[in-house]
Scaffold this motif. Structure first.
Motif, mmCIF file in Angstrom:
data_model
loop_
_atom_site.group_PDB
_atom_site.id
_atom_site.type_symbol
_atom_site.label_atom_id
_atom_site.label_comp_id
_atom_site.label_asym_id
_atom_site.label_seq_id
_atom_site.Cartn_x
_atom_site.Cartn_y
_atom_site.Cartn_z
ATOM 1 N N CYS A 40 -4.573 9.321 -3.718
ATOM 2 C CA CYS A 40 -5.343 8.136 -4.086
ATOM 3 C C CYS A 40 -4.569 6.845 -3.829
ATOM 4 O O CYS A 40 -5.149 5.823 -3.515
ATOM 5 N N ALA A 41 -3.247 6.907 -3.989
ATOM 6 C CA ALA A 41 -2.397 5.719 -3.882
ATOM 7 C C ALA A 41 -2.707 4.683 -4.951
ATOM 8 O O ALA A 41 -2.356 3.521 -4.808
ATOM 9 N N CYS A 83 -4.473 10.232 -9.068
ATOM 10 C CA CYS A 83 -4.600 11.638 -8.652
ATOM 11 C C CYS A 83 -3.380 12.449 -9.040
ATOM 12 O O CYS A 83 -3.438 13.667 -9.164
ATOM 13 N N GLY A 84 -2.252 11.779 -9.241
ATOM 14 C CA GLY A 84 -1.054 12.483 -9.683
ATOM 15 C C GLY A 84 -0.356 13.271 -8.599
ATOM 16 O O GLY A 84 0.344 14.236 -8.892
ATOM 17 N N ASP A 134 1.894 11.983 -6.277
ATOM 18 C CA ASP A 134 3.158 11.490 -5.740
ATOM 19 C C ASP A 134 4.218 11.221 -6.803
ATOM 20 O O ASP A 134 4.977 10.268 -6.704
ATOM 21 N N CYS A 136 3.358 5.435 -6.134
ATOM 22 C CA CYS A 136 2.312 4.436 -5.909
ATOM 23 C C CYS A 136 2.226 3.424 -7.035
ATOM 24 O O CYS A 136 1.418 2.500 -6.984
#
Ligand code: FES
Lengths: 132, 230
Positions: free
Chosen positions: B54-55, B59-60, B62, B74
């Motif tokens: 999602c950046a 969304c989790g 990264d 992000c």
């Protein structure tokens, strides 16, 4: 599982956890310190009474001399006080989970309680001053 | 401004051991660490591997270790992390390549606490209604995005990878304190086991790591207390 899943000591030490992580480490060190200290006592008593029947015993003497030395006295003072006071902080936070919000303040409060109780006697021991 | 990015790299197909890849680049103070990684992959070294979707912090995908702390790439701005940025994969999960770790052990724990509504009572004609107060009870733990930042920041989890970990407990908390759910006993039985909540040593690394600012230790504390009084 790949062997890289294992967290190495250096990875452990380079993670920048906050004060509570340090508190937990000190708690562990203090706990092990207390166990070793009591263990040495028991061992010395065993050698003195169990092996030589109450007369001079070199192992007992060496052990006693070690754990009665000033640095050891200061260490055990630290270990018992720290383990106790830190343990109380955790018990209080665990009993009233709503207080976890204030865990940073709890850390400072803990230092404020611990430092004077530890430093003053530690100072007296270090200088060899006896009261009473 | 010029920044130096050091990335812990490892390709199990050709490297014997992980190594540091170093990249110098031009960045804006308002760039996110994720932007730097995207730049490196696009313009400097296309073999760099990391996850993102999602950046936008929802969304989790990264979560990674940025300058020694678990963070979402992000959500971290360059101005907050400094000119030298050290990036490592999450600790305690197997590295697939570079910054991508195998999340399966993490999700296995998530599934083990039955993360779904359990209620065999026949559904009413309309919805199962809930009062705003009852909804508020578990509001904090609904924010979890399963990024694994908390679990992989936990020394108890590092020492023992069978510990359920904070994320799974947070998810259990979300259902245990939901008054429409009837599965609390089943979940509490799992959480009361040796690798359940009692492995939490109140270290708070998880609270600092959580990008959603969930009061994780409080949630774990509430589960511990519930087990105690039950
Ligand atoms: S890319 Fe989705 S949370 Fe960061």
């Amino acid at each position: 599982m790949s062997k890289l899943a294992r967290v190495t000591l250096s990875q452990f030490l380079t993670y920048r956890g906050g004060q509570p992580m340090l508190a937990w480490l000190l708690h562990r060190i203090a706990g092990i310190g207390i166990v070793l200290f009591v263990g040495m006592h028991v061992l010395a008593a065993f050698f003195l009474y169990g092996v030589t029947g109450g007369t001079a015993n070199t192992v007992a003497n060496a052990l006693t001399e070690f754990y009665e030395s000033r640095p050891m006295q200061i260490f055990i003072l630290f270990a018992v006080l720290y383990h106790g006071i830190n343990g109380l902080r955790i018990v209080v936070l665990d009993m009233w989970p709503g207080l976890h919000r204030f865990h940073r303040e709890a850390m400072w409060l803990q230092w404020a309680v611990f430092l004077p109780i530890f430093l003053i006697p530690a100072f007296l021991i270090a200088l060899g001053i006896k009261i009473g | 401004m010029k920044v130096k990015v050091k990335v812990r790299r490892f390709n199990p197909e050709k490297d014997h051991r992980p190594y540091w890849g170093e990249y110098q680049l031009e960045a804006q103070p308002t760039d996110r660490v994720l932007d730097l990684l995207v730049y490196i992959k696009g313009y400097i070294d296309g073999t760099l591997t990391f996850r993102r979707s999602c950046a936008h912090g929802i969304c989790g995908s990264d979560a990674m270790v940025i300058n020694g702390r678990n963070r979402l790439a992000c959500k971290e701005l360059v101005k907050d992390v400094g000119r030298t940025i050290v990036i490592e994969p999450l600790r305690g999960l197997p590295v697939i390549k570079d910054l991508a770790v195998d999340m399966e052990p993490f999700f296995r724990k998530y599934r083990s606490i039955l993360p779904f509504l359990i209620n065999d009572e026949p559904p009413p004609y309309t919805e199962r209604l809930q009062s705003p107060e009852a909804r508020e009870r578990f509001d904090d733990t609904t924010k979890c995005i399963l990024c694994a930042a908390c679990t992989t920041s936990c020394p108890s989890f590092w020492a023992n990878d069978s510990y359920l970990g904070p994320a799974a407990i947070v998810q259990a908390h979300r259902f245990i304190f939901d008054d429409r759910d009837r599965g609390a006993q089943a979940r509490l039985a799992i959480l009361a086991e040796a690798d359940g909540v009692w492995r939490c040593r109140t270290i708070y690394n998880c609270v600092d790591a959580c990008p959603r600012e969930i009061d994780i230790t409080r949630a774990i504390g509430e589960v511990k207390k519930l087990l105690l009084v039950e």
